[in-house]
Design a protein around this motif. Structure first.
Motif, short mmCIF file in Angstrom:
data_model
loop_
_atom_site.label_atom_id
_atom_site.label_comp_id
_atom_site.label_asym_id
_atom_site.label_seq_id
_atom_site.Cartn_x
_atom_site.Cartn_y
_atom_site.Cartn_z
N ARG A 100 42.64 46.86 23.41
CA ARG A 100 44.01 45.51 23.64
C ARG A 100 45.43 46.26 22.65
NH1 ARG A 100 40.26 41.88 25.07
NH2 ARG A 100 40.15 41.30 27.02
N ASP A 101 44.21 46.81 21.53
CA ASP A 101 45.32 46.99 20.54
C ASP A 101 46.22 48.09 21.15
OD1 ASP A 101 44.79 44.68 19.27
OD2 ASP A 101 43.22 46.00 17.81
N PHE A 102 45.37 49.25 21.36
CA PHE A 102 46.06 50.99 21.25
C PHE A 102 46.32 50.63 22.72
CE2 PHE A 102 45.57 54.77 23.18
CZ PHE A 102 46.29 55.43 22.64
N TYR A 103 46.30 50.19 24.09
CA TYR A 103 46.40 49.97 25.68
C TYR A 103 47.93 49.62 25.10
CZ TYR A 103 42.83 53.46 26.74
OH TYR A 103 42.97 54.96 26.92
N ALA A 104 48.06 48.12 25.15
CA ALA A 104 49.25 47.10 24.88
C ALA A 104 49.94 46.97 23.97
CB ALA A 104 48.48 45.51 25.13
N THR A 105 49.44 47.11 22.63
CA THR A 105 50.29 46.90 21.51
C THR A 105 51.03 48.17 21.52
OG1 THR A 105 48.84 45.22 20.04
CG2 THR A 105 50.18 46.54 18.86
N GLY A 106 50.12 49.64 21.29
CA GLY A 106 50.64 51.16 21.23
C GLY A 106 51.23 51.33 22.08
N ARG A 128 31.05 42.31 34.09
CA ARG A 128 30.52 44.11 33.56
C ARG A 128 31.03 44.47 31.78
NH1 ARG A 128 30.98 47.91 38.83
NH2 ARG A 128 30.48 46.11 39.85
N GLY A 129 32.37 43.49 31.62
CA GLY A 129 32.64 43.37 30.32
C GLY A 129 33.58 44.73 31.22
N GLY A 130 35.00 45.35 29.98
CA GLY A 130 35.99 46.09 30.20
C GLY A 130 37.06 45.78 30.33
N VAL A 131 38.16 46.39 30.23
CA VAL A 131 39.60 45.78 30.69
C VAL A 131 40.40 46.56 31.23
CG1 VAL A 131 39.87 46.61 28.12
CG2 VAL A 131 41.52 44.64 29.05
N TRP A 132 41.46 46.23 32.14
CA TRP A 132 42.48 47.30 32.78
C TRP A 132 43.85 46.96 31.94
CZ3 TRP A 132 40.70 45.75 39.00
CH2 TRP A 132 39.47 46.35 38.45
N PHE A 133 44.26 47.39 32.35
CA PHE A 133 46.07 47.53 31.90
C PHE A 133 47.05 48.83 33.36
CE2 PHE A 133 43.89 48.13 28.21
CZ PHE A 133 44.34 47.41 27.38
N ARG A 134 48.24 47.87 32.87
CA ARG A 134 49.58 48.43 33.81
C ARG A 134 49.77 49.46 33.40
NH1 ARG A 134 49.60 44.50 38.07
NH2 ARG A 134 47.70 45.20 39.66
N SER A 135 51.06 50.14 34.08
CA SER A 135 51.77 50.20 33.41
C SER A 135 53.54 49.94 34.28
CB SER A 135 52.34 52.54 33.53
OG SER A 135 52.33 52.43 34.74
#
Length: 126
Positions: free
Chosen positions: A19-25, A40-47
């Protein structure tokens, strides 16, 4: 046809660092995983353009040496601002290949798990 998402790995428990890298960064938006997959864990992001990066738990996690997603920005100013922002957050932004392709300028950066991310500005379509 268009690309919907790309998946890269992260070690178990790495979601907050992601989250720090993909969202904040990078400025991506976290999106909810379907309940069945969230276990299962993990996290997803959208541009903002709709492309997604899914981070899935791998045990053990081994980042690929060359395979990587490339995210496109809309201007040279945006490319430079994002590179500066990531550097200010302590990430090693590599501009060494910025102008080695005629159609685009770029930089590379690694996420906290060693996955290489390329950010490009397309100078000329074609």
């Amino acid at each position: 046809m268009r690309l919907h998402h790309v998946q890269v790995g992260l070690p178990a428990g790495g979601e907050d660092r992601a989250r720090d890298f993909y969202a904040t960064g990078l400025g991506l938006t976290e999106i909810a995983k379907p309940a069945e997959l969230a276990r299962r864990g993990g996290v997803w992001f959208r541009s903002p353009g709709g492309a997604e990066i899914h981070l899935g738990v791998e045990d053990p996690h081994r980042p690929p040496r060359r395979a990587h997603p490339a995210l496109a920005v809309d201007s040279e100013a945006e490319l430079e601002a994002l590179g500066d922002h990531l550097a200010e957050l302590g990430h090693d932004v590599d501009w060494s290949q910025r102008e080695n392709a005629e159609a685009f300028q770029r930089f590379h950066v690694h996420d906290p798990f060693g996955n290489r991310i390329e950010v490009v500005w397309v100078v000329a379509e074609g």
